[in-house]
Design a protein around this motif. Sequence first.
Motif, PDB file in Angstrom:
ATOM      1  N   UNK A  77       0.819  -1.207   0.000  1.00  0.00           N
ATOM      2  CA  UNK A  77       0.000   0.000   0.000  1.00  0.00           C
ATOM      3  C   UNK A  77       0.858   1.265   0.000  1.00  0.00           C
ATOM      4  N   UNK A  78       2.022   1.202   0.618  1.00  0.00           N
ATOM      5  CA  UNK A  78       2.874   2.381   0.736  1.00  0.00           C
ATOM      6  C   UNK A  78       3.484   2.794  -0.605  1.00  0.00           C
ATOM      7  N   UNK A  79       3.482   1.902  -1.567  1.00  0.00           N
ATOM      8  CA  UNK A  79       4.021   2.219  -2.885  1.00  0.00           C
ATOM      9  C   UNK A  79       2.867   2.167  -3.878  1.00  0.00           C
ATOM     10  N   UNK A  80       2.559   3.306  -4.500  1.00  0.00           N
ATOM     11  CA  UNK A  80       1.381   3.400  -5.357  1.00  0.00           C
ATOM     12  C   UNK A  80       1.536   2.617  -6.664  1.00  0.00           C
ATOM     13  N   UNK A  81       2.727   2.664  -7.270  1.00  0.00           N
ATOM     14  CA  UNK A  81       2.912   2.025  -8.571  1.00  0.00           C
ATOM     15  C   UNK A  81       4.192   1.199  -8.550  1.00  0.00           C
ATOM     16  N   UNK A  82       4.109   0.011  -9.117  1.00  0.00           N
ATOM     17  CA  UNK A  82       5.288  -0.831  -9.275  1.00  0.00           C
ATOM     18  C   UNK A  82       5.667  -0.819 -10.750  1.00  0.00           C
ATOM     19  N   UNK A  83       6.943  -0.569 -11.049  1.00  0.00           N
ATOM     20  CA  UNK A  83       7.346  -0.474 -12.460  1.00  0.00           C
ATOM     21  C   UNK A  83       7.097  -1.763 -13.251  1.00  0.00           C
ATOM     22  N   UNK A  84       7.277  -2.910 -12.603  1.00  0.00           N
ATOM     23  CA  UNK A  84       7.053  -4.184 -13.288  1.00  0.00           C
ATOM     24  C   UNK A  84       6.401  -5.156 -12.322  1.00  0.00           C
ATOM     25  N   UNK A  85       5.851  -6.220 -12.876  1.00  0.00           N
ATOM     26  CA  UNK A  85       5.280  -7.269 -12.032  1.00  0.00           C
ATOM     27  C   UNK A  85       6.362  -7.919 -11.188  1.00  0.00           C
ATOM     28  N   UNK A  86       7.568  -8.034 -11.759  1.00  0.00           N
ATOM     29  CA  UNK A  86       8.681  -8.626 -11.002  1.00  0.00           C
ATOM     30  C   UNK A  86       9.033  -7.806  -9.773  1.00  0.00           C
ATOM     31  N   UNK A  87       8.979  -6.490  -9.900  1.00  0.00           N
ATOM     32  CA  UNK A  87       9.303  -5.659  -8.736  1.00  0.00           C
ATOM     33  C   UNK A  87       8.287  -5.877  -7.610  1.00  0.00           C
ATOM     34  N   UNK A  88       7.018  -6.042  -7.971  1.00  0.00           N
ATOM     35  CA  UNK A  88       5.993  -6.341  -6.963  1.00  0.00           C
ATOM     36  C   UNK A  88       6.257  -7.696  -6.316  1.00  0.00           C
ATOM     37  N   UNK A  89       6.553  -8.704  -7.132  1.00  0.00           N
ATOM     38  CA  UNK A  89       6.832 -10.042  -6.594  1.00  0.00           C
ATOM     39  C   UNK A  89       8.038 -10.031  -5.664  1.00  0.00           C
ATOM     40  N   UNK A  90       9.073  -9.302  -6.040  1.00  0.00           N
ATOM     41  CA  UNK A  90      10.271  -9.217  -5.194  1.00  0.00           C
ATOM     42  C   UNK A  90       9.961  -8.544  -3.870  1.00  0.00           C
ATOM     43  N   UNK A  91       9.154  -7.475  -3.926  1.00  0.00           N
ATOM     44  CA  UNK A  91       8.812  -6.778  -2.685  1.00  0.00           C
ATOM     45  C   UNK A  91       7.982  -7.690  -1.777  1.00  0.00           C
TER      46      UNK A  91
END
Length: 125
Positions: A77-91
């Motif tokens: 929630x603290x990050x509005x946009x993820x540049x890629x799906x991989x960045x979301x998965x890593x987080x």
Amino acid sequence: MSDLKEVCAAVDEQTALDSLERFGDKWDAKYPKISKSWQEHWANLSTYFKYPIEVRTLIYTTNTVEGFNRQLRKVTKSKAVFPTDDSLLKMIYLAMMDITKKWTGRRKDWGTIHSQLEVFFEGRI
């Protein structure tokens, strides 16, 4: 909610039905759909009472799952946009690793619960 918890915490199915009836008497005027829904789905809900009390507490205790999901939402929630799906998965992966590091406790009655689960679900545990 405490009145509805009496249904879940009942010793047996008949006591649960009595508690549900008391809940309906008290709350149907304000929330008529709750007890009606429980009564309509009682055939499914009542299977819960075939298990011993220790297993039942494990079934209705979802705090660990809810806490895990809450912590994942807090991170994403603290990050509005993820540049890629991989960045979301890593987080999510890194957050999951941090969350699970704190899981050091065990249920005090896990040995009993595990034994009972082995009896009820023979060959699946």
